[in-house]
Design an enzyme around this catalytic site. Structure first.
Site, mmCIF file in Angstrom:
data_model
loop_
_atom_site.group_PDB
_atom_site.id
_atom_site.type_symbol
_atom_site.label_atom_id
_atom_site.label_comp_id
_atom_site.label_asym_id
_atom_site.label_seq_id
_atom_site.Cartn_x
_atom_site.Cartn_y
_atom_site.Cartn_z
ATOM 1 N N THR A 7 0.841 -1.191 0.000
ATOM 2 C CA THR A 7 0.000 0.000 0.000
ATOM 3 C C THR A 7 0.878 1.244 0.000
ATOM 4 O O THR A 7 2.052 1.190 0.373
ATOM 5 C CB THR A 7 -0.926 0.037 1.233
ATOM 6 O OG1 THR A 7 -1.851 1.125 1.118
ATOM 7 C CG2 THR A 7 -0.113 0.236 2.500
ATOM 8 N N ASN A 8 0.300 2.356 -0.446
ATOM 9 C CA ASN A 8 0.912 3.677 -0.261
ATOM 10 C C ASN A 8 -0.030 4.577 0.531
ATOM 11 O O ASN A 8 0.168 5.786 0.595
ATOM 12 C CB ASN A 8 1.244 4.319 -1.616
ATOM 13 C CG ASN A 8 2.562 3.792 -2.180
ATOM 14 O OD1 ASN A 8 3.518 3.570 -1.443
ATOM 15 N ND2 ASN A 8 2.613 3.585 -3.487
ATOM 16 N N ASN A 9 -1.052 3.962 1.119
ATOM 17 C CA ASN A 9 -2.019 4.699 1.924
ATOM 18 C C ASN A 9 -1.370 5.063 3.269
ATOM 19 O O ASN A 9 -1.086 4.188 4.087
ATOM 20 C CB ASN A 9 -3.272 3.834 2.126
ATOM 21 C CG ASN A 9 -4.369 4.557 2.877
ATOM 22 O OD1 ASN A 9 -4.133 5.149 3.923
ATOM 23 N ND2 ASN A 9 -5.575 4.494 2.345
ATOM 24 N N HIS A 11 -2.537 6.523 5.883
ATOM 25 C CA HIS A 11 -3.355 6.176 7.049
ATOM 26 C C HIS A 11 -3.100 4.723 7.447
ATOM 27 O O HIS A 11 -2.873 4.410 8.623
ATOM 28 C CB HIS A 11 -4.835 6.380 6.757
ATOM 29 C CG HIS A 11 -5.238 7.809 6.592
ATOM 30 N ND1 HIS A 11 -5.178 8.717 7.622
ATOM 31 C CD2 HIS A 11 -5.713 8.489 5.524
ATOM 32 C CE1 HIS A 11 -5.610 9.892 7.205
ATOM 33 N NE2 HIS A 11 -5.926 9.776 5.930
ATOM 34 N N ASP A 68 -7.255 -6.164 2.672
ATOM 35 C CA ASP A 68 -8.456 -5.549 2.108
ATOM 36 C C ASP A 68 -9.482 -5.510 3.225
ATOM 37 O O ASP A 68 -9.591 -6.452 4.033
ATOM 38 C CB ASP A 68 -8.985 -6.321 0.901
ATOM 39 C CG ASP A 68 -9.871 -5.433 0.020
ATOM 40 O OD1 ASP A 68 -9.777 -4.200 0.132
ATOM 41 O OD2 ASP A 68 -10.660 -5.977 -0.777
ATOM 42 N N THR A 69 -10.178 -4.406 3.296
ATOM 43 C CA THR A 69 -11.133 -4.186 4.385
ATOM 44 C C THR A 69 -12.481 -3.778 3.819
ATOM 45 O O THR A 69 -12.551 -3.029 2.841
ATOM 46 C CB THR A 69 -10.616 -3.072 5.329
ATOM 47 O OG1 THR A 69 -9.432 -3.527 5.979
ATOM 48 C CG2 THR A 69 -11.657 -2.720 6.384
ATOM 49 N N LYS A 189 -8.288 3.132 18.849
ATOM 50 C CA LYS A 189 -8.696 2.413 17.646
ATOM 51 C C LYS A 189 -7.657 1.362 17.257
ATOM 52 O O LYS A 189 -8.001 0.236 16.879
ATOM 53 C CB LYS A 189 -8.904 3.381 16.478
ATOM 54 C CG LYS A 189 -9.374 2.666 15.204
ATOM 55 C CD LYS A 189 -9.387 3.571 13.996
ATOM 56 C CE LYS A 189 -9.683 2.756 12.742
ATOM 57 N NZ LYS A 189 -9.604 3.547 11.501
ATOM 58 N N ARG A 195 -8.514 -4.054 11.755
ATOM 59 C CA ARG A 195 -7.152 -4.168 11.241
ATOM 60 C C ARG A 195 -6.190 -4.552 12.363
ATOM 61 O O ARG A 195 -5.282 -5.355 12.180
ATOM 62 C CB ARG A 195 -6.731 -2.857 10.582
ATOM 63 C CG ARG A 195 -5.386 -2.946 9.845
ATOM 64 C CD ARG A 195 -5.097 -1.721 8.997
ATOM 65 N NE ARG A 195 -5.983 -1.667 7.842
ATOM 66 C CZ ARG A 195 -6.978 -0.787 7.705
ATOM 67 N NH1 ARG A 195 -7.214 0.105 8.645
ATOM 68 N NH2 ARG A 195 -7.735 -0.805 6.629
#
Length: 211
Positions: A7-9, A11, A68-69, A189, A195
């Site tokens: 990923t490059n996300n 968050h 994947d969520t 969280k 996650r």
């Protein structure tokens, strides 16, 4: 131990790094020079996670994992599910872009407007592909695939609350709490999220594999 997170996300990266701590070095796609769009054409979370992980492993030959969520709402028969990130853009002639969180939340609240069944759950699936050397010099290796799942139950509230988090966090209230994910803050969280639960299983596996 260095592992590629497909990923490059930012968050997701910060969340994963906070959960795993200093035990492992988690690098992004950008860190390994991967800037192409990885296909996510699966019909399930499991298929998408594995598809992304295999793409990276086959091209770069590095141990890697992908997730994947999906948000699964009971009254909507599990929707938006695998389409959570692009839910609004799939509605009729809606011109919303993929990953438009505000538009996604607006559609979901609209569809549940007169429904008292607000039960929902976040589900994360992680596919981890481990590179295993089969000879001492490392000239030959095989890949081993492992999957981990994390679920957090809760409900969809009727109006957005909170300014932290991302995605559907402002309208999802986890079971046992009176605050939404967006109100709880990253520290809490990261301990209770879907996650976090999937990553905890991954981390437990990684630690045992190094013993």
């Amino acid at each position: 131990m260095k592992i590629v997170f497909a990923t490059n996300n930012e968050h997701k990266l910060s969340e994963i790094r906070a959960i795993l701590g200093s035990k492992f070095e988690v690098v992004s796609l950008a860190d390994i020079g991967c800037h192409e769009d990885i296909p996510e054409t699966g019909s399930t979370l499991e298929e998408n996670a594995l598809m992304k992980a295999e793409y990276i492993y086959d091209k770069y030959h590095l141990s890697c994992f992908a997730d994947d969520t999906g948000l699964e709402v009971e009254a909507l028969n599990g929707a938006p599910g695998v389409y959570s990130a692009r839910y609004a853009s799939m509605e009729g002639n809606n011109s919303s872009s993929s990953h438009d969180s505000e538009a996604n939340m607006a559609r979901l609240l609209r569809e549940l407007e007169n429904n008292n069944n607000r039960k929902a759950r976040f589900r994360t699936v992680i596919a981890f592909i481990e590179k295993k050397d089969v000879c001492p010099c490392g000239c030959t290796s095989i890949k081993q695939i492992h999957k981990f799942e994390g679920i957090v139950n809760g409900e969809i509230i009727r109006e957005k609350r909170g300014g932290e988090g991302f995605g559907y966090d402002p309208i999802f209230q986890p079971e046992g709490y009176t605050e939404t994910f967006a109100e709880l803050g990253a520290d809490i969280k990261n301990k209770i999220s879907h996650r976090a639960r999937a990553v905890a299983k991954l981390c437990e596996f990684l630690v045992k594999s190094e013993e």
